[in-house]
Each structure stands twice: as structure tokens, then as C-alpha cells.
Design a protein around this motif. Structure first.
Motif, short mmCIF file in Angstrom:
data_model
loop_
_atom_site.label_atom_id
_atom_site.label_comp_id
_atom_site.label_asym_id
_atom_site.label_seq_id
_atom_site.Cartn_x
_atom_site.Cartn_y
_atom_site.Cartn_z
N SER A 36 20.70 -5.00 37.46
CA SER A 36 21.16 -3.60 37.24
C SER A 36 22.60 -3.93 36.30
O SER A 36 22.95 -4.92 36.28
CB SER A 36 21.39 -3.16 38.38
OG SER A 36 22.61 -3.35 38.97
N ASP A 37 23.17 -2.78 35.92
CA ASP A 37 24.33 -2.80 35.10
C ASP A 37 25.24 -3.39 35.84
O ASP A 37 26.32 -3.77 35.44
CB ASP A 37 24.53 -1.28 34.65
CG ASP A 37 23.57 -1.16 33.45
OD1 ASP A 37 22.91 -1.96 33.02
OD2 ASP A 37 23.45 0.14 32.97
N GLU B 192 19.75 3.99 41.64
CA GLU B 192 20.33 3.01 40.52
C GLU B 192 19.10 2.74 39.60
O GLU B 192 17.89 2.52 40.01
CB GLU B 192 20.60 1.86 41.18
CG GLU B 192 21.43 0.81 40.47
CD GLU B 192 21.77 -0.58 41.25
OE1 GLU B 192 22.80 -1.02 40.95
OE2 GLU B 192 21.05 -0.70 42.27
N LYS B 193 19.59 2.26 38.43
CA LYS B 193 18.48 1.92 37.42
C LYS B 193 18.56 0.32 37.29
O LYS B 193 19.75 -0.20 37.21
CB LYS B 193 19.04 2.47 35.99
CG LYS B 193 17.88 2.84 35.10
CD LYS B 193 18.15 3.66 33.98
CE LYS B 193 19.21 3.61 33.13
NZ LYS B 193 19.44 4.19 31.97
N LEU B 194 17.24 -0.24 37.31
CA LEU B 194 17.31 -1.63 37.42
C LEU B 194 16.27 -1.99 36.40
O LEU B 194 15.32 -1.54 36.04
CB LEU B 194 16.71 -2.01 38.69
CG LEU B 194 17.91 -1.96 39.82
CD1 LEU B 194 17.21 -1.56 41.24
CD2 LEU B 194 18.75 -3.22 39.96
N ARG B 195 16.38 -3.27 35.72
CA ARG B 195 15.65 -3.82 34.58
C ARG B 195 14.24 -4.46 35.52
O ARG B 195 14.38 -5.52 36.00
CB ARG B 195 16.23 -4.77 33.76
CG ARG B 195 17.35 -3.66 32.62
CD ARG B 195 17.83 -4.63 31.81
NE ARG B 195 18.97 -5.66 32.16
CZ ARG B 195 20.31 -5.16 32.51
NH1 ARG B 195 20.37 -4.04 32.61
NH2 ARG B 195 21.07 -6.07 32.96
N ASP C 189 13.43 -0.27 32.26
CA ASP C 189 14.13 0.23 33.33
C ASP C 189 13.13 0.94 34.40
O ASP C 189 12.50 1.82 34.02
CB ASP C 189 15.39 1.02 33.07
CG ASP C 189 16.26 0.26 32.14
OD1 ASP C 189 16.12 -0.94 32.03
OD2 ASP C 189 17.11 0.78 31.43
#
Ligand code: ADP
Length: 480
Positions: A60-61, A83-86, A92
Motif C-alpha cells: 500500500s502507499d 485502505e487502497k492496496l495494489r 488497486d
């Protein structure tokens, strides 16, 4: 031993069966364990996850920054956030991420346990909702038409333009009965139609009406409305535009058209005068003046000249009257000053020679001042001149003045030929003469009287005098 194995098996089954992705990570970012849901969420098979670094598998960022989940959990924090995850090449995804410390048998934090739930779909819906809400807000709030919804007769929605048109705040309008905004002239019919529409009955979809703004201004609006079902119950959705300016332009145009019509009417009056009324006296003047050249008798010559002079006077009279009527017809209002009506009537009476008729004045001593234009002299001179024209020599003509509460009443009474009932109204129209033969006047006198009285907001009428003759009455307000 057997029991311990059973427990472990059970725990693993729960671990696998849960709907969330679960994994454990040690202090050095190594993934120790992960369930198959976790593999599904992050897109990496379980065997490839075990031993791999958490920031490689599902970054994640926050990875590598101070907000790194592990760093925070190692300091004792429990974390729960979206949360945004790759997810590898798939791009994403949004997760609902919970992380809690993992402790050893001594209670020391040695890593963290994390659970992930894929909430991408929900996030997309939320985003779409936000976008559509934004569109809806732009549509309604920036709309150039006023939009409203009422239910049970009360506003439950109004947009900004609607508020602007009426000059109210949204909070003031919500809950208000819609007919409160309508001009009294239209209120009942609009209320009835609105309530019928809400009940689903057939009423016109579109119409124009007058409304009253918060500061009391009257405006014209055009509405279009329809029945809708709002929150399961019938309601009315409508939109409305301010057409005050168009209405004003329409009014000016109509006035202009009326003026044009009047100008045309005036043109007709003059053409009529030229065709019928001027031709006669001119022919008389022409014929007699030709004869005069050969006339030997001085007496006859004198008589012819007198007729010529009388006809010339008639022409002048006619032209003056036509010009006056033309001027009065095109005027919408006159300027008013304080006029001493007693003096004014006496002046008119004194302008007439007292030879062939007895002119009697019945004017009170008390001075009466009214708001008028001095041109009203024309009213009385026309009435007196008619009384003289249409009554025998030596008869009496009486002019009277009476003061009333808010008006004055003037009458001109003669003992002449009288006017039959059926003509009592028509004689005030131009060129209405009861006897065409031997016409003395222009046929415009009473039309001038009527127009002047109208411009003074008064009234004029004629009644029979007893035993013979007529009484012309003029009532004028004291104040304009
Ligand atoms: P004119 O007198 O020039 O014909 P008016 O408009 O003054 O035009 O009058 C219209 C008509 O009304 C007259 O032609 C006459 O027939 C009638 N009339 C007006 N005044 C009297 C009056 N005092 N007595 C009888 N008839 C009258």
C-alpha cells in the motif's frame, strides 16, 4: 495429544472458512501464515505468500513510511481503516483492513495479525453515488428553472432558483403550503389544481399565473407540473420559470398596438370630416362666392356673405374640434392643478352673448376648488352651446353647481327639443346626430365632453328636463 491436534484442525478450519482474508506477519515483515481468502483478495497463492515480505505481496502507499501498519502495531496500536492496496497487475483494490498485535506466550509483541475485506465494489458504488449526487446537485441547484416537490400540499423540496424567484430561504419554504405563494387572483384555482394533481386527477400540465415574492412584489411565472410517487406516497413535481419580463414586453406591445389602433381611428375621424363635414360648407362657400360676382342687389349680397362667413366659421370650428379630440384621444392622462370651479363656470357663461336665450347660473357662493385641468372649460362651453343650439330662442338655460362629499355635480338644463331615451347613450359617440338635416355642429362636441370627463375620472349623462328639454350632468371628483 489427540485433543490438541483436534483443536488445531478446528482452528485451521475456522481460519479457512472465514469470509475475510487473514494473515500473520512477523517483526521482519515476513508473512508467516495466510488463508486462501487472503490469496483470493491479494491475488497471490498462499504458498507464495508464506515467507515473502508483506510489502511485496500486497503493498500500500503506507509501506516504507511512518504510517506502515506493522510499525504502528509493533508499538502496541490496533488499527482499523479502509485502505487502497495494489493487487499485482490487476491494479488497486479497496480493503477494509484490521491489524492487531501478535504476542508470544510471554505476551511480547512479535508481529501482527491482519484481516482484509475486499470493499472495492462498495467503494465504486459510493463513488458513483457521490458522482450522481453531484450531478443531481448541479442539475437542480444550477438549473435556470425553479424546481419543487410538494406532498400533502407542503413543499418538501425546492431548488435554489425556486428560492431566488420567490425571495425566500429554503428553510422558510420547506413545510409551507404551496398556495401561500400565489397571488390572490390565482390562489384558489392554483390550490385546487395542485391538490387535484397530487391526487392524480386530470388538470392542465402547464399554465401561467401571478405570484407574490417575500418582499411583496408581483411576478408572472409559467409552471409545468406532474404527479410523482415520492417515498411511496403521491406528490407533485413541478418546474417554473419567471416570465415577468416577457409579460411586460407583451404589455408594452399590446399598448403600442392599441395606440396604433387609436392613431388609425384618428386618421378615420379626419378622413370622415374631410369627406362628409367639410365638403358641405365648402360647397356652400364656393357656390355663393361665384354667385356673388353677378349679384346686383346689395341686400342679397350681404345675406350671401353672411352665409359664407357662417360656413367658414363652421369649417374652423370643425377643424378645431377635430384637432382637440385627436389630442385628447391620444392622451392617457392630463396634468391637474387646483381649479376654482365657480370662477371657471362663470367665465364660460360670460363668453356667451345673452341675447337669444336667458342664461341663468345657479352657482353657490362658497368657493369650490377641485383638482382638474383648465381644459374642462371645453366641457361646459360645449354643453351650453348645445343647449343654445337645440332649444328655442328666449327659452331659459340653467347652469348649476352642487358640492358633494368627494365630488362636484354640474348640470346644464335647457327647454329644447330633448333627446329620446334610445339615443341618450349614443349621442356621446362622435358624429352621432339625431337629425342629419340642417346640422349645425360638428358632431364632435359630446365626444370631446365624454373624453374630457373620462380623463378626469368622472362621468357624464343626460336626463329629461320636465316638462321639456334635457339636463346634462357632469360629475367630477374633487381630488384626483
Ligand atoms: P353637434 O351638436 O355638433 O351635432 P354634439 O356631439 O355636440 O354634436 O351632439 C351630438 C348630438 O346630440 C347632436 O347632433 C344632437 O342631436 C344631440 N344633442 C346634443 N345636445 C343636445 C341638447 N341639449 N338637446 C337636444 N339634443 C342634443
Amino acid at each position: 495429544m489427540k485433543k490438541r491436534n483436534l483443536k488445531r484442525k478446528l482452528l485451521l478450519e475456522i481460519f479457512e472458512a472465514t469470509g475475510d482474508g487473514i494473515r500473520a506477519v512477523d517483526k521482519d515483515f515476513n508473512i508467516i501464515i495466510a488463508n486462501s481468502k487472503m490469496a483470493e483478495i491479494c491475488g497471490v497463492p498462499v504458498e507464495k505468500q508464506i515467507g515473502a515480505k508483506c510489502f511485496e505481496v500486497f503493498p500500500s502507499d503506507a509501506c516504507g513510511t511512518d504510517s506502515c501498519t506493522l510499525k504502528r502495531v509493533l508499538s502496541g496500536e490496533s488499527i482499523m481503516y479502509e485502505e487502497k492496496l495494489r493487487k499485482g497487475r490487476k491494479g488497486d483494490i479497496w480493503t477494509s483492513h484490521v491489524a492487531t498485535p501478535l504476542t508470544n506466550s510471554e505476551g511480547k509483541i512479535v508481529g501482527m495479525i491482519e484481516s482484509f475485506r475486499d470493499i472495492t465494489e462498495r467503494k465504486l458504488i459510493e463513488q458513483k453515488l457521490r458522482e450522481s449526487e453531484k450531478k443531481y446537485r448541479i442539475l437542480t441547484e444550477k438549473s435556470l428553472t425553479g424546481i419543487y416537490i410538494f406532498q400533502n400540499g407542503k413543499f418538501i423540496f425546492v431548488n435554489q432558483k425556486f428560492c431566488d424567484i420567490f425571495g425566500y430561504k429554503k428553510e422558510e419554504l420547506l413545510g409551507m403550503k404551496f398556495w401561500k405563494l400565489i397571488h390572490p387572483e390565482y390562489r384558489e384555482v392554483v390550490k385546487e389544481r395542485g391538490l387535484k394533481r397530487e391526487r392524480g386527477e386530470k388538470v392542465p400540465e402547464q399554465y401561467e399565473m401571478k405570484i407574490i415574492t417575500k418582499d411583496g412584489k408581483v411576478k408572472w411565472v409559467e409552471i409545468r407540473a406532474t404527479q410523482i410517487i415520492y417515498e411511496g406516497k403521491p406528490a407533485v413535481l413541478g418546474n417554473l420559470i419567471d416570465i415577468t419580463e416577457e409579460k411586460e414586453a407583451e404589455r408594452v406591445l399590446r399598448e403600442y398596438a392599441e395606440e396604433l389602433e387609436k392613431t388609425n381611428e384618428l386618421k378615420d375621424i379626419f378622413i370622415d370630416i374631410l369627406r362628409h363635414d367639410l365638403i358641405n360648407p365648402i360647397s356652400v362657400i364656393e357656390g355663393l362666392s361665384k354667385l356673388a360676382f353677378q349679384e346686383k342687389s346689395v341686400k342679397k349680397l350681404r345675406r350671401d356673405l353672411m352665409i359664407i362667413a357662417r360656413n367658414a366659421e363652421k369649417i374652423r370650428n370643425l377643424i378645431e374640434n377635430a384637432a382637440l379630440l385627436g389630442k385628447l384621444e391620444s392622451k392617457k392622462e392630463l396634468e391637474f392643478t387646483q381649479v376654482n370651479i365657480n370662477d371657471l363656470i362663470m367665465e364660460v357663461i360670460n363668453d356667451f352673448p345673452q341675447c337669444e336665450h336667458k342664461i341663468k347660473a345657479n352657482i353657490p357662493k362658497k368657493e369650490i376648488i377641485i383638482e382638474a385641468n383648465p381644459i374642462i372649460k371645453e366641457i361646459f362651453s360645449n354643453l351650453i352651446s348645445n343647449a343654445i343650439k337645440y332649444s328655442p330662442e328666449n327659452s331659459t338655460i340653467e347652469i348649476g353647481l352642487e358640492e358633494k362629499e368627494i365630488s362636484i355635480l354640474i348640470y346644464v338644463k335647457d327647454q329644447g327639443i330633448g333627446i329620446p331615451d334610445k339615443y341618450k347613450k349614443d349621442i356621446f359617440q362622435r358624429f352621432t346626430r339625431l337629425k342629419k338635416e340642417g346640422v349645425k355642429g360638428s358632431g364632435l362636441g359630446l365626444a370631446i365632453v365624454k373624453r374630457l370627463v373620462e380623463l378626469h375620472n368622472g362621468r357624464v349623462w343626460v336626463e329629461d328636463n320636465k316638462p321639456r328639454g334635457s339636463i346634462f350632468y357632469v360629475e367630477l371628483p374633487k381630488n384626483q
